[in-house]
Design an enzyme around this catalytic site. Structure first.
Site, PDB file in Angstrom:
ATOM      1  N   HIS A 190      14.982  -6.820  -7.057  1.00 37.73           N
ATOM      2  CA  HIS A 190      13.799  -5.990  -6.809  1.00 37.73           C
ATOM      3  C   HIS A 190      13.161  -5.589  -8.141  1.00 37.73           C
ATOM      4  O   HIS A 190      11.958  -5.739  -8.332  1.00 37.73           O
ATOM      5  CB  HIS A 190      14.179  -4.749  -5.996  1.00 37.73           C
ATOM      6  CG  HIS A 190      13.128  -3.666  -6.017  1.00 37.73           C
ATOM      7  ND1 HIS A 190      11.937  -3.791  -5.348  1.00 37.73           N
ATOM      8  CD2 HIS A 190      13.085  -2.464  -6.651  1.00 37.73           C
ATOM      9  CE1 HIS A 190      11.205  -2.695  -5.559  1.00 37.73           C
ATOM     10  NE2 HIS A 190      11.883  -1.880  -6.352  1.00 37.73           N
TER      11      HIS A 190
ATOM     12  N   ASP B 186     -15.586 -18.269 -21.042  1.00 45.25           N
ATOM     13  CA  ASP B 186     -14.251 -18.477 -20.469  1.00 45.25           C
ATOM     14  C   ASP B 186     -13.245 -17.892 -21.450  1.00 45.25           C
ATOM     15  O   ASP B 186     -13.610 -17.325 -22.475  1.00 45.25           O
ATOM     16  CB  ASP B 186     -13.963 -19.977 -20.252  1.00 45.25           C
ATOM     17  CG  ASP B 186     -12.894 -20.175 -19.176  1.00 45.25           C
ATOM     18  OD1 ASP B 186     -11.844 -19.520 -19.249  1.00 45.25           O
ATOM     19  OD2 ASP B 186     -13.139 -20.973 -18.241  1.00 45.25           O
TER      20      ASP B 186
ATOM     21  N   TRP C  30      18.414  -4.691 -13.429  1.00 44.08           N
ATOM     22  CA  TRP C  30      17.338  -5.381 -14.165  1.00 44.08           C
ATOM     23  C   TRP C  30      17.503  -5.168 -15.662  1.00 44.08           C
ATOM     24  O   TRP C  30      16.926  -5.891 -16.457  1.00 44.08           O
ATOM     25  CB  TRP C  30      15.968  -4.928 -13.678  1.00 44.08           C
ATOM     26  CG  TRP C  30      15.398  -3.732 -14.384  1.00 44.08           C
ATOM     27  CD1 TRP C  30      15.613  -2.434 -14.042  1.00 44.08           C
ATOM     28  CD2 TRP C  30      14.528  -3.718 -15.531  1.00 44.08           C
ATOM     29  NE1 TRP C  30      14.944  -1.614 -14.909  1.00 44.08           N
ATOM     30  CE2 TRP C  30      14.262  -2.367 -15.839  1.00 44.08           C
ATOM     31  CE3 TRP C  30      13.950  -4.698 -16.331  1.00 44.08           C
ATOM     32  CZ2 TRP C  30      13.455  -1.981 -16.908  1.00 44.08           C
ATOM     33  CZ3 TRP C  30      13.149  -4.297 -17.406  1.00 44.08           C
ATOM     34  CH2 TRP C  30      12.904  -2.965 -17.676  1.00 44.08           C
TER      35      TRP C  30
ATOM     36  N   SER D  65       5.365 -17.662 -20.581  1.00 43.27           N
ATOM     37  CA  SER D  65       4.090 -17.483 -19.896  1.00 43.27           C
ATOM     38  C   SER D  65       3.366 -16.242 -20.414  1.00 43.27           C
ATOM     39  O   SER D  65       2.173 -16.286 -20.725  1.00 43.27           O
ATOM     40  CB  SER D  65       4.351 -17.373 -18.394  1.00 43.27           C
ATOM     41  OG  SER D  65       3.278 -16.755 -17.753  1.00 43.27           O
ATOM     42  N   SER D  66       4.097 -15.133 -20.525  1.00 41.18           N
ATOM     43  CA  SER D  66       3.485 -13.894 -21.017  1.00 41.18           C
ATOM     44  C   SER D  66       2.960 -14.049 -22.427  1.00 41.18           C
ATOM     45  O   SER D  66       1.891 -13.554 -22.760  1.00 41.18           O
ATOM     46  CB  SER D  66       4.530 -12.782 -21.075  1.00 41.18           C
ATOM     47  OG  SER D  66       4.695 -12.202 -19.865  1.00 41.18           O
TER      48      SER D  66
ATOM     49  N   HIS E 113      11.512  -0.572 -23.884  1.00 39.59           N
ATOM     50  CA  HIS E 113      10.622   0.574 -23.841  1.00 39.59           C
ATOM     51  C   HIS E 113       9.163   0.198 -24.007  1.00 39.59           C
ATOM     52  O   HIS E 113       8.332   0.618 -23.202  1.00 39.59           O
ATOM     53  CB  HIS E 113      11.035   1.708 -24.772  1.00 39.59           C
ATOM     54  CG  HIS E 113      10.333   2.943 -24.317  1.00 39.59           C
ATOM     55  ND1 HIS E 113      10.735   3.638 -23.217  1.00 39.59           N
ATOM     56  CD2 HIS E 113       9.163   3.505 -24.706  1.00 39.59           C
ATOM     57  CE1 HIS E 113       9.858   4.599 -22.967  1.00 39.59           C
ATOM     58  NE2 HIS E 113       8.901   4.543 -23.852  1.00 39.59           N
TER      59      HIS E 113
ATOM     60  N   GLU F 180       7.947  -2.418 -23.078  1.00 45.24           N
ATOM     61  CA  GLU F 180       7.643  -3.071 -21.806  1.00 45.24           C
ATOM     62  C   GLU F 180       7.058  -2.084 -20.791  1.00 45.24           C
ATOM     63  O   GLU F 180       6.132  -2.408 -20.058  1.00 45.24           O
ATOM     64  CB  GLU F 180       8.913  -3.731 -21.244  1.00 45.24           C
ATOM     65  CG  GLU F 180       8.816  -4.221 -19.803  1.00 45.24           C
ATOM     66  CD  GLU F 180       7.891  -5.405 -19.622  1.00 45.24           C
ATOM     67  OE1 GLU F 180       7.567  -6.057 -20.630  1.00 45.24           O
ATOM     68  OE2 GLU F 180       7.494  -5.662 -18.475  1.00 45.24           O
TER      69      GLU F 180
ATOM     70  N   TYR G 287       5.256   0.436 -21.380  1.00 47.82           N
ATOM     71  CA  TYR G 287       3.858   0.698 -21.743  1.00 47.82           C
ATOM     72  C   TYR G 287       3.000  -0.522 -21.484  1.00 47.82           C
ATOM     73  O   TYR G 287       1.817  -0.398 -21.183  1.00 47.82           O
ATOM     74  CB  TYR G 287       3.765   1.192 -23.185  1.00 47.82           C
ATOM     75  CG  TYR G 287       4.346   2.579 -23.288  1.00 47.82           C
ATOM     76  CD1 TYR G 287       3.590   3.682 -22.882  1.00 47.82           C
ATOM     77  CD2 TYR G 287       5.654   2.781 -23.680  1.00 47.82           C
ATOM     78  CE1 TYR G 287       4.131   4.942 -22.897  1.00 47.82           C
ATOM     79  CE2 TYR G 287       6.195   4.055 -23.700  1.00 47.82           C
ATOM     80  CZ  TYR G 287       5.433   5.131 -23.311  1.00 47.82           C
ATOM     81  OH  TYR G 287       5.977   6.374 -23.317  1.00 47.82           O
TER      82      TYR G 287
ATOM     83  N   SER H 123     -10.019   3.957 -16.631  1.00 48.07           N
ATOM     84  CA  SER H 123     -11.084   4.412 -17.517  1.00 48.07           C
ATOM     85  C   SER H 123     -12.433   3.780 -17.173  1.00 48.07           C
ATOM     86  O   SER H 123     -13.464   4.194 -17.706  1.00 48.07           O
ATOM     87  CB  SER H 123     -10.736   4.091 -18.981  1.00 48.07           C
ATOM     88  OG  SER H 123      -9.523   4.705 -19.323  1.00 48.07           O
TER      89      SER H 123
ATOM     90  N   HIS I  76      16.072   6.536 -26.540  1.00 51.30           N
ATOM     91  CA  HIS I  76      16.158   7.637 -25.575  1.00 51.30           C
ATOM     92  C   HIS I  76      16.702   7.159 -24.235  1.00 51.30           C
ATOM     93  O   HIS I  76      17.001   7.960 -23.364  1.00 51.30           O
ATOM     94  CB  HIS I  76      14.823   8.378 -25.416  1.00 51.30           C
ATOM     95  CG  HIS I  76      13.734   7.584 -24.778  1.00 51.30           C
ATOM     96  ND1 HIS I  76      12.436   7.648 -25.181  1.00 51.30           N
ATOM     97  CD2 HIS I  76      13.732   6.716 -23.755  1.00 51.30           C
ATOM     98  CE1 HIS I  76      11.691   6.856 -24.440  1.00 51.30           C
ATOM     99  NE2 HIS I  76      12.461   6.269 -23.563  1.00 51.30           N
ATOM    100  N   HIS I  77      16.799   5.845 -24.077  1.00 51.64           N
ATOM    101  CA  HIS I  77      17.474   5.316 -22.879  1.00 51.64           C
ATOM    102  C   HIS I  77      18.985   5.335 -23.060  1.00 51.64           C
ATOM    103  O   HIS I  77      19.725   4.947 -22.175  1.00 51.64           O
ATOM    104  CB  HIS I  77      17.029   3.880 -22.607  1.00 51.64           C
ATOM    105  CG  HIS I  77      15.577   3.762 -22.288  1.00 51.64           C
ATOM    106  ND1 HIS I  77      15.088   3.822 -21.004  1.00 51.64           N
ATOM    107  CD2 HIS I  77      14.499   3.615 -23.082  1.00 51.64           C
ATOM    108  CE1 HIS I  77      13.774   3.710 -21.031  1.00 51.64           C
ATOM    109  NE2 HIS I  77      13.390   3.578 -22.275  1.00 51.64           N
TER     110      HIS I  77
ATOM    111  N   THR J 147      -0.573  10.666 -24.595  1.00 51.96           N
ATOM    112  CA  THR J 147      -0.666  10.472 -23.151  1.00 51.96           C
ATOM    113  C   THR J 147      -1.426  11.636 -22.528  1.00 51.96           C
ATOM    114  O   THR J 147      -2.289  11.448 -21.660  1.00 51.96           O
ATOM    115  CB  THR J 147       0.741  10.366 -22.535  1.00 51.96           C
ATOM    116  OG1 THR J 147       1.507   9.453 -23.307  1.00 51.96           O
ATOM    117  CG2 THR J 147       0.669   9.870 -21.116  1.00 51.96           C
TER     118      THR J 147
ATOM    119  N   LYS K  78      -5.142  11.378 -22.976  1.00 49.92           N
ATOM    120  CA  LYS K  78      -5.808  10.482 -22.037  1.00 49.92           C
ATOM    121  C   LYS K  78      -6.108  11.198 -20.728  1.00 49.92           C
ATOM    122  O   LYS K  78      -7.197  11.080 -20.174  1.00 49.92           O
ATOM    123  CB  LYS K  78      -4.956   9.234 -21.777  1.00 49.92           C
ATOM    124  CG  LYS K  78      -4.760   8.391 -23.022  1.00 49.92           C
ATOM    125  CD  LYS K  78      -4.311   6.987 -22.713  1.00 49.92           C
ATOM    126  CE  LYS K  78      -5.417   6.187 -22.097  1.00 49.92           C
ATOM    127  NZ  LYS K  78      -6.404   5.727 -23.075  1.00 49.92           N
TER     128      LYS K  78
ATOM    129  N   ARG L  10      22.142   6.439  -9.504  1.00 51.28           N
ATOM    130  CA  ARG L  10      21.329   5.326  -9.012  1.00 51.28           C
ATOM    131  C   ARG L  10      22.227   4.109  -8.806  1.00 51.28           C
ATOM    132  O   ARG L  10      23.374   4.092  -9.242  1.00 51.28           O
ATOM    133  CB  ARG L  10      20.208   5.019  -9.987  1.00 51.28           C
ATOM    134  CG  ARG L  10      20.687   4.568 -11.352  1.00 51.28           C
ATOM    135  CD  ARG L  10      19.574   4.557 -12.374  1.00 51.28           C
ATOM    136  NE  ARG L  10      18.746   3.375 -12.250  1.00 51.28           N
ATOM    137  CZ  ARG L  10      18.077   2.821 -13.270  1.00 51.28           C
ATOM    138  NH1 ARG L  10      18.140   3.358 -14.468  1.00 51.28           N
ATOM    139  NH2 ARG L  10      17.335   1.759 -13.089  1.00 51.28           N
TER     140      ARG L  10
END
Lengths: 531, 387, 213
Positions: A77, A106, A142, A170-171, A254, A256, A258, A269, A303-304, A329, A332, A451
């Site tokens: 998932h 293009d 994950w 690909s990314s 991390h 990722e 963002y 926006s 921080h993880h 943040t 914004k 979790r």
């Protein structure tokens, strides 16, 4: 020969007929469409896995699936939603919108564009096929921490690694293309600080991707070598270190998160000013805030890992840096609200999703600040509080941003208007379903529910039941979304030329529906900021 | 039924939660509503974590009220209306600087107490007692690191919830999934230091009431400390995904007064020595079989199933196989040393010789198996010595 | 029209250059991921991150090291067998007391009870983790692998000193050794098998003094 054909197509003609249109296409709109439908398919697939998880968690006890399969469900998932649904959806938006927003005919590298999309179905077919392999699909979360994902992994881990490599490639190709397009293909007169915010958000995101996707590729390569070639990057027996895995992974991981939220910032926006009938407040601070978030996202990874056992000083430094991200943040959020202030607001579906985005993302931001507080994080870490937190930023953040963007640009893309009543219904069902699912998870997490467990103690039962009911409501309302889109395409009312009264940007100057080729001649552009 | 009564409670819970969840924390309505906030716990660290949590929570509530207040004001009063034109401003430097600085200052206010608590957590000096907590797939081993190596108590702590409850064949008990066969016992009013490590993959040791969570990483020892003032039983769980039975390896700690602790420790130590002696004694086949059944249910049943047929290929059947019927030495070996690369663990370090002998004997005679031999604790000891 | 399409073509030319530059950043970052490995080890060695102690012998000069008799530090030994590591592994004493600056020796034992040649690797770690940089091993079995024949035993010395700079509040240091089965990672220099025997052969149990002194 093929080349000649391709180039003539770009210059002069419409799409091919039949399947080859999609296989060989180098048209940014076609590829954008492919990305968006592919991500929707993956969204449904990942959603089904989530619903299996929620079915198992509806009541205490093991009902439907055994724990090993449960772990496979949560793992897949996460992987599918992150890499298959959210990221490709934003690349789809980028394909459709960036050339139209900067006035380019293009993407800069159309053939690579085709390749970077067509890798994805293979990557995900490979990933999904692991369900059928002996030993089952990846079941290590994950975040795939070593050594659970190396020494103790099912055999399918090799296919998982190859799939990650493919989606990473690909990314990266997608990002290269986006950067090349934005930097070189802008219509004459459009300076960087004239660019629409969605383009800015993607420019920054693409740079982040270039910086961290190779690191992900590196970390899975190390795993591959550890598993098959006798190296020991992460295996202590041979002189490696499992904690190193976490550092390298979160160095990617991390930024990722963002990567998954910045393009949504961009979309919102656009939507907020359009429906507030007022220019975006604080354009330049919005750009700087995104850049600041991107840069800071590279230095907060640990921080993880507060519970890993780092020295106190290191934990404090990462705590402070993490808290600092709240500043840009917050800026914004303040800017979006200031954009609405004294506007002339109407509440069409894109605006509804954008407002829900601001509210719910801010809630996710608040829990983010709470999580940054290291001593409190010892209590939150790896509980459902964290699950609630990141679903607030990734579902209500990224996904609601995507919904908002789809409803906003869909009429211009397709030339058809969706059914506003049904779309509102989709919004409310999603909004209620989402909050029912995830708001209560704050409580079960605070009360102590870890979790990634298939079964839980009785005091968590009520919350989980509510959460499961919400998840089914949320999940099935996405079929309504599919119905809205399909029926709009098949029999929707034609959309008007301008679609919305106050939508601004070059993409709204092209006819409705957007022709197959746009801006073959660079459009006139007058900088609004250079008054 | 439990299901229906829970459904009926949902409305109460929902109403309570969505209105003013956190305010209700101390009220008397708690009966109907399960715990939903962070525990204050029983250590100074857990209490500080709680206050930090609540302080930051209320600060964010304050920010939220202002921010969302402005937003909703705008949403209500700045709707499109024919008699009003939208404003055109898109910039206000003073305002932008103000809120940037304000946000920063609020963060400093939060960071200060958090830093103080962090320094306190890091101070593990002058502990009275050290306990090694080692995570295994999927159980905990506790070892009291007494200076005298012969006086170190060590035991495993397994989930005690019966399979019938998990598989919904029996009514679930009050401490469903949070109960163990043997609790970790610690003294109150003493500084207890935990050294957390792992035998295989990464686990995490967490007791919410103590406010400590520490990853258990193979090759590493992580340090945490607690001083519990209140006797009681405190329950936690493994919080790092560690494979199949991650959800089934609880941590249960009983904190008792020092005198009671000392008594328990002496008793436990004597018991441990007694088991060593027991291993040397004579056992009948019946005794072994019935003890073996108990051990099997506790340690083997999850994988090899109640009927002994396992879940091939991951968990092979024990019924009528070559090894079970003839190869006693091999049988002892696999139970004692485990089998690398599979889920079969080395029980030699986890079970005492009596239990080992009993369970092997049981497996060789249950489900129609008839090996015709007897496996005694002495066999196990001989095997161990020969190793 | 012509000027427009030539404009686009010029744009695409520049775009290719950009693409190559950006792609090379990507390649660099891929390399950076691997550079993180030695970088991480350097940081660990420099500041004792995560309680990792020195991996090469600390050079000790008795003439220049003063002993701080006013402090007595308890050093606690933990021996941990990793999954499927069947060796017996224990320390002579569960702890020793030592003055900072004083060189001390502790003895550890391993025994291979299996019927195959095995290689073991002990991985050291200390708690509190910030003491790692004050804990110096001049000689340690963890610097190299141990190769034991079936039934073989080995006595392994650890010689260490605690730095006199050790922060004042610290009175106990816990040193753990986790013993891993490193048979798949065996290096040719693995110690303990000087005059040994091929795989699978049994040798009588004997006490062998570890090499490296």
């Amino acid at each position: 020969m093929a080349e000649a054909t391709a180039s003539t197509h770009i210059e002069h003609s419409g799409p091919d007929a039949g399947i080859t249109r999609w296989l060989y296409t180098t048209n940014h709109k076609d590829i954008g469409t492919l990305y968006l439908w592919f991500s929707f398919l993956m969204f449904l697939f990942g959603g089904v896995l989530a619903l299996v998880v929620r079915a198992e968690l509806f009541q205490p006890g093991l009902q439907f699936i055994e724990p090993q399969l449960f772990n496979q469900m949560t793992t897949m998932h996460g992987l599918i939603m992150v890499f298959g649904a959210i990221m490709p959806a934003f690349v789809g938006f980028a394909n459709w919108l960036i050339p139209m927003m900067v006035g380019a005919p293009d993407m800069a590298l159309p053939r690579m564009n085709n390749l970077s999309f067509w890798i994805l179905p293979f990557a995900f077919a490979m990933l999904a096929s692991t369900f059928l392999m002996p030993g089952g699909a990846p079941d290590f979360g994950w975040t795939f921490y070593a050594p659970l994902s190396t020494t103790y992994a099912p055999d399918s881990v090799t296919f998982f690694i190859l799939a990650i490599h493919l989606m990473g490639a690909s990314s990266i190709m997608g990002s290269i293309n986006i950067i090349a397009t934005i930097l070189n293909m802008r219509t004459p007169g459009m300076k960087l600080m004239d660019m629409p915010l969605f383009v800015w958000s993607w420019l920054i995101t693409a740079y982040l991707l270039i910086a961290v996707m190779p690191v992900l590729a590196g970390v899975v390569t190390m795993m591959l070598f550890d598993i098959h070639f006798g190296t020991s990057f992460f295996n202590a027996a041979g002189g490696g270190d499992p904690v190193l895995f976490q550092h390298v992974f979160w160095f990617f991981g991390h930024p990722e998160v963002y990567i998954m939220i910045l393009p949504a910032f961009g979309i919102v926006s656009h939507v907020i000013p359009a429906f507030s009938r007022k220019p975006l407040f604080g354009y330049s601070s919005m750009v700087y805030a995104m850049a600041a978030i991107a840069i800071m996202s590279m230095v907060v990874w640990a921080h993880h890992m507060f519970t890993v056992g780092m020295p106190t000083v290191a934990q404090l430094i990462f705590m402070y840096l993490t808290m600092l991200i709240a500043v840009p943040t917050g800026v914004k959020v303040f800017n979006w609200i200031s954009t609405m202030w004294r506007g002339s607001i109407t509440y069409e579906t894109p605006m509804m999703f954008a407002i829900a985005f601001i509210i719910l993302f801010t809630l996710g931001g608040f829990t983010g600040i709470m999580l940054a507080i290291a001593p409190a994080d010892y209590q939150y870490h790896d509980t459902y509080f964290v699950v609630a937190h990141f679903h607030y930023v990734l579902v209500a953040g990224a996904l609601f941003g995507i919904f908002s963007g789809i409803y906003y640009w869909f009429p211009k893309w397709s030339g058809k208007m969706y059914n506003e009543g049904l779309a509102k219904l989709h919004f409310w069902l999603s909004f209620i379903g989402f909050n029912l699912t995830f708001f209560v998870q704050h409580f079960s997490g605070l009360a102590g529910m870890p979790r990634r467990i298939p079964d839980y103690a009785l005091q968590f039962a009520d919350f989980n039941m509510i959460s499961s009911i919400g998840a089914y409501l949320f999940g099935f309302s996405q079929l309504l979304f599919l119905f809205i889109l399909v029926s709009a395409i098949r029999s929707g009312k034609p959309a008007t030329q301008e679609v919305w009264d106050n939508a601004e940007g070059l993409e709204w100057t092209v006819p409705t529906p957007a022709p197959y080729h746009t801006f073959e001649t660079p459009p006139e552009f007058k900088s609004r900021r250079a008054h | 039924m439990a299901f229906m009564s829970r459904l009926s409670r949902l409305s109460v819970a929902l109403a309570g939660l969505f209105c003013s969840a956190f305010v209700l924390a101390d009220s008397t309505m708690m009966e109907a509503i399960p715990p939903f906030n962070m525990t204050q716990g029983v250590t100074s660290i857990s209490q500080e974590a709680y206050w930090l949590h609540m302080a930051v929570f209320w600060i964010t509530v304050g920010i939220g009220l202002v921010v969302f207040g402005v937003m909703f004001w705008s949403m209500i009063f700045h709707r499109r209306s024919p008699d009003r034109q939208p404003a055109t401003f898109d910039d206000n430097k003073a305002l932008e600087i103000t809120w940037t600085v304000a946000a920063f200052l609020i963060l400093v206010v939060m960071a200060w107490p958090a830093t103080m608590t962090m320094l306190k957590i890091g101070d593990t000096s002058d502990s009275d007692l050290t306990i090694e907590a080692r995570g295994y797939q999927w159980k905990w081993q506790y070892k009291y690191l007494d200076e005298d190596r012969n006086a170190q108590v060590s035991f495993f702590s397994n989930l005690a919830t019966p399979a019938g409850e998990i598989e919904n064949r029996q009514t679930k008990g009050e401490y469903y999934l949070l109960e163990v066969d043997e609790m970790l016992v610690i003294p109150t009013h003493r500084k207890v230091r935990f050294l957390v490590t792992s035998n295989d993959v990464i686990h995490a040791f967490w007791v919410p009431d103590f406010g400590i969570k520490s990853d258990a990483i193979p090759g590493y020892i992580n340090e945490r400390w607690v001083r519990v003032e209140q006797p009681g039983i405190y329950r936690g769980q493994c919080t790092e995904l560690c494979g199949r039975n991650h959800g089934f390896m609880p941590i249960v700690v009983r904190a008792v007064e020092a005198a009671e602790y000392d008594q328990w420790y002496a008793q436990k130590l004597a018991q441990q020595k007694e088991i060593d002696a027991l291993s040397q004694q004579e056992w009948t086949a019946e005794q072994l079989f019935s003890l073996g059944e108990e051990v099997y249910v506790k340690h083997c049943l999850v994988c090899h199933q109640a009927n002994g047929q396992g879940v091939p290929p991951a968990f092979p059947s024990l019924v009528g196989t070559e090894m079970v019927l003839t190869d006693k030495e091999g049988h002892i070996d696999i139970v004692y040393n485990g089998k690398a690369g599979t889920a079969m663990q080395a029980f030699g370090v986890q079970l005492n010789p009596v239990d080992l002998a009993a369970v092997i004997h049981y497996e060789r005679h249950a489900w129609g198996n008839d090996s015709g031999d007897v496996t005694t604790p002495l066999d196990i000891l001989k095997f161990a010595q020969k190793q | 029209m012509t000027s427009a399409s030539s404009l686009a073509r010029a744009g695409q030319q520049r775009a290719k250059r950009t693409a190559i530059r950006v792609a090379s950043v990507g390649v660099l970052m891929f390399g950076f991921a691997f550079a993180l490995v030695p970088l991480y080890d350097m940081v660990c060695n420099a500041i004792g991150l995560n309680g990792k102690t020195n991996t090469d012998a600390y050079s000790y000069d008795s003439a220049r090291t003063s002993v701080d008799k006013t402090r007595l530090i308890r050093v606690e030994f933990l021996t941990i067998n990793n999954d499927y590591m069947p060796w017996k592994f224990y320390a002579d004493k569960s702890s020793v007391r030592v003055h900072p600056g004083e060189l001390k020796t502790a003895t550890f034992h391993v025994h291979n009870p299996t019927d195959r040649v095995m290689v073991g690797q002990a991985v050291p770690n200390v708690a509190p983790s910030q003491t790692a940089r004050y804990f110096h091993k001049t000689e340690c079995f963890c610097f190299e692998q141990q190769r034991l024949a079936p039934g073989e035993s080995l006595e392994m010395p650890l010689r260490f000193l605690v730095d006199t700079e050790l922060p004042a509040g610290i009175r106990t240091i816990s040193l753990s050794y986790t013993l891993f089965d490193a048979s798949d990672y065996a290096s040719p220099e693995a110690s303990g098998l000087e005059n040994q025997v091929g795989l699978g052969q049994t040798v009588p149990t004997q006490e062998v003094i570890g090499r490296g002194q």
